[in-house]
Each structure stands twice: as C-alpha cells, then as structure tokens.
Design an enzyme around this catalytic site. Sequence first.
Site, PDB file in Angstrom:
ATOM      1  N   PRO A   1       1.856 -36.255 -10.289  1.00 38.64           N
ATOM      2  CA  PRO A   1       2.712 -35.205  -9.702  1.00 38.64           C
ATOM      3  C   PRO A   1       3.912 -35.792  -8.963  1.00 38.64           C
ATOM      4  CG  PRO A   1       0.593 -35.331  -8.545  1.00 38.64           C
ATOM      5  CD  PRO A   1       0.502 -36.240  -9.718  1.00 38.64           C
TER       6      PRO A   1
ATOM      7  N   GLU B   1      -7.545 -37.562  -6.066  1.00 42.21           N
ATOM      8  CA  GLU B   1      -6.311 -37.490  -5.279  1.00 42.21           C
ATOM      9  C   GLU B   1      -5.215 -38.405  -5.809  1.00 42.21           C
ATOM     10  OE1 GLU B   1      -6.852 -34.394  -3.578  1.00 42.21           O
ATOM     11  OE2 GLU B   1      -5.224 -35.449  -2.552  1.00 42.21           O
TER      12      GLU B   1
ATOM     13  N   ARG C   1       5.912 -33.213 -32.488  1.00 53.04           N
ATOM     14  CA  ARG C   1       6.577 -32.202 -33.314  1.00 53.04           C
ATOM     15  C   ARG C   1       8.000 -32.609 -33.679  1.00 53.04           C
ATOM     16  NH1 ARG C   1       9.533 -28.589 -30.908  1.00 53.04           N
ATOM     17  NH2 ARG C   1       8.803 -26.789 -32.072  1.00 53.04           N
TER      18      ARG C   1
ATOM     19  N   ASP D   1      15.133 -24.546 -31.329  1.00 49.18           N
ATOM     20  CA  ASP D   1      14.416 -24.317 -30.081  1.00 49.18           C
ATOM     21  C   ASP D   1      15.353 -24.354 -28.884  1.00 49.18           C
ATOM     22  OD1 ASP D   1      12.223 -24.350 -31.636  1.00 49.18           O
ATOM     23  OD2 ASP D   1      11.291 -26.101 -30.716  1.00 49.18           O
TER      24      ASP D   1
HETATM   25  C1  9D3 Z   1      -1.938 -32.911  -1.654  1.00 45.85           C
HETATM   26  C2  9D3 Z   1      -1.554 -33.950  -2.625  1.00 45.85           C
HETATM   27  N1  9D3 Z   1      -1.715 -33.497  -4.015  1.00 45.85           N
HETATM   28  C3  9D3 Z   1      -0.446 -33.799  -4.727  1.00 45.85           C
HETATM   29  C4  9D3 Z   1       0.338 -32.589  -5.007  1.00 45.85           C
HETATM   30  C5  9D3 Z   1      -2.840 -34.235  -4.582  1.00 45.85           C
HETATM   31  C6  9D3 Z   1      -2.967 -34.206  -6.039  1.00 45.85           C
HETATM   32  C7  9D3 Z   1      -3.092 -33.022  -6.743  1.00 45.85           C
HETATM   33  C8  9D3 Z   1      -3.281 -33.044  -8.126  1.00 45.85           C
HETATM   34  C9  9D3 Z   1      -3.018 -35.399  -6.730  1.00 45.85           C
HETATM   35  C10 9D3 Z   1      -3.196 -35.405  -8.098  1.00 45.85           C
HETATM   36  C11 9D3 Z   1      -3.349 -34.224  -8.783  1.00 45.85           C
HETATM   37  C12 9D3 Z   1      -3.578 -34.244 -10.238  1.00 45.85           C
HETATM   38  N2  9D3 Z   1      -2.327 -33.992 -10.988  1.00 45.85           N
HETATM   39  C13 9D3 Z   1      -1.890 -34.872 -11.882  1.00 45.85           C
HETATM   40  O1  9D3 Z   1      -2.511 -35.881 -12.079  1.00 45.85           O
HETATM   41  C14 9D3 Z   1      -0.645 -34.633 -12.584  1.00 45.85           C
HETATM   42  C15 9D3 Z   1       0.340 -33.603 -12.445  1.00 45.85           C
HETATM   43  C16 9D3 Z   1       0.432 -32.441 -11.611  1.00 45.85           C
HETATM   44  O2  9D3 Z   1      -0.444 -32.109 -10.794  1.00 45.85           O
HETATM   45  N3  9D3 Z   1       1.535 -31.660 -11.719  1.00 45.85           N
HETATM   46  C17 9D3 Z   1       2.532 -31.925 -12.607  1.00 45.85           C
HETATM   47  N4  9D3 Z   1       2.492 -32.969 -13.402  1.00 45.85           N
HETATM   48  C18 9D3 Z   1       1.409 -33.787 -13.318  1.00 45.85           C
HETATM   49  S1  9D3 Z   1       1.195 -35.155 -14.226  1.00 45.85           S
HETATM   50  C19 9D3 Z   1      -0.246 -35.526 -13.550  1.00 45.85           C
END
Ligand code: 9D3
Length: 251
Positions: free
Chosen positions: A93, A120, A158, A173
Amino acid sequence: MRIDAITLFPDMFGVVRDAGVTGRAHAQGLWSLNTWNPRDFTHDAHRTVDDRPYGGGPGMVMMAEPLTQAVAEIRRARALQALPGAPVILLSPTGQQFTQRSACALAQSSGAIFVCGRYEGVDQRFIDNQVDEQWSLGDFVISGGELAALAMIDAAVRLLPGALNHGESSLQDSFQDALSGLLDSPHYTRPEIYNGERVPAVLMSGNHALISRWRREQSLRLTLRNRPDLIEQARAQGLLGPLDEKFLASC
Ligand code: 9D3
C-alpha cells in the site's frame, strides 16, 4: 513473459491462470506463472513466516528469511532455463501507484517476481536487500498483495500480442486510447428496444462521421463528470480541438 509470485495463498492465482483472456493466453503459451509459498522455505516445526513487530504495535510482520530464500530459489530456477534476470516487485500500500503505463512496461518485459505481503507488512531488511520496486493498486486497503498482483498480471497479459481476439481490441479501452486520453463511450447491443428504451438513433443511422462525433461527445461528457483530471490532462496535451471545447462549454 514469465511471472513468479511469492504468496501464502497460491490458490488465488488459479483465477488468472485458468479463466478468461489471461487463461487463454496462458494456454497459448504467451505467458507462464509459478507460485512459491514462503512456508516451504521455513525450517521450524510450525513453518513460521511471521512474527511480532519490534517496537510494538498491532499485527504481525513477515520475516525476511523465508522470502529471501524464495527469491533465491526463483533466481536459480530462472537461471537454469537461461532466462534473463527479473525485477523483484513488492505489492505494498506504500508503493508507487500502478498505471496503464506500468502494465505496458511489464507486458514488454520478460516478466517479474511478485512478492505478496500479508499481515501488517514485510521486514524492512528484505525490502532493502531484495526488492527493486514497490507497487500499489491505489489508495484503499486490501488484505494482502495477491489481489493487487492478480490485477496487474491481468492488465499486462491482455496487452501481449495475440492475447486478445480481433474483436477484443485493447486499443479502444479507456486510458489505452493514446489518441483521446478520455474515458470510453457507452455501448449498446441487441435488442433495439429493451424495457421500452431505444438504442440512440445515431447508432442506427449508418452515418459513421456522425457516430464518431456522438461517441466523442459521450466520452467528453463522461470524462468531465467522472474524471475531470483527465480532461485537464487531455487539454494540456493538446488533445482537445475547438469542437471538443465548444461541446464541453455546453455541458
Ligand atoms: C495501518 C497500516 N495499514 C496500511 C494502510 C496496514 C496494512 C494494511 C493492508 C498493511 C498491509 C495491507 C495489505 N495490503 C497490501 O499488501 C497491498 C495493497 C493495499 O492494501 N492497497 C493497495 N494496493 C496494495 S498492493 C498490496
């Protein structure tokens, strides 16, 4: 294109390997997929892949060692087949946002090693020493990297030459349409009247100049409403002509 995915949930990748456009492209040999479970690179009885965060805090952190061993095994497997090196990409994220541009670049490469995080996060020492890039799907929270990796694999596969039928053009697209930079216009198919609603008359007219102009205006209207940022972008790139501007002013 060869994709390797390090994941605690290898079954999730069956969808992209077996179904739809990506499944057909896989059957055609346009791309291949290998999954690797970090649990298979542990040595303790419990096959531990995560532990509590130093410094405290909620949740668990993925340990560096099983992930590092998995990457090493993938590099060996690729080298044995005389394949070129591939970047290690962590789905996170906090990564850079994946775009159609990223999908094109991935499709034109020989592949990637995707690392799907759970819990996490991942021990920073694995990221510092093994990860080349970090990619995010966007500003929302999902439970792990797998669904992000699946979306990115789909977006790239794709685009591989031969993946789409003649009918299924990827050129028209949204986002892919380099000529317009606008969202796609609406689509209609049979029957001509559905639930009392007619197909727009212009689409039945056979006048292709008129149809093109109508589709352009529908695209402009939709883009202005849903993605005004893309209108600005198209304007900055000089993609909007006087007719477009006149229509937008009337919206
Ligand atoms: C409070 C901290 N959180 C971060 C926003 C902890 C957290 C939440 C979810 C840590 C990792 C995750 C798992 N998400 C992913 O691994 C992930 C992800 C996402 O949550 N949103 C957008 N793209 C991606 S790519 C991998």
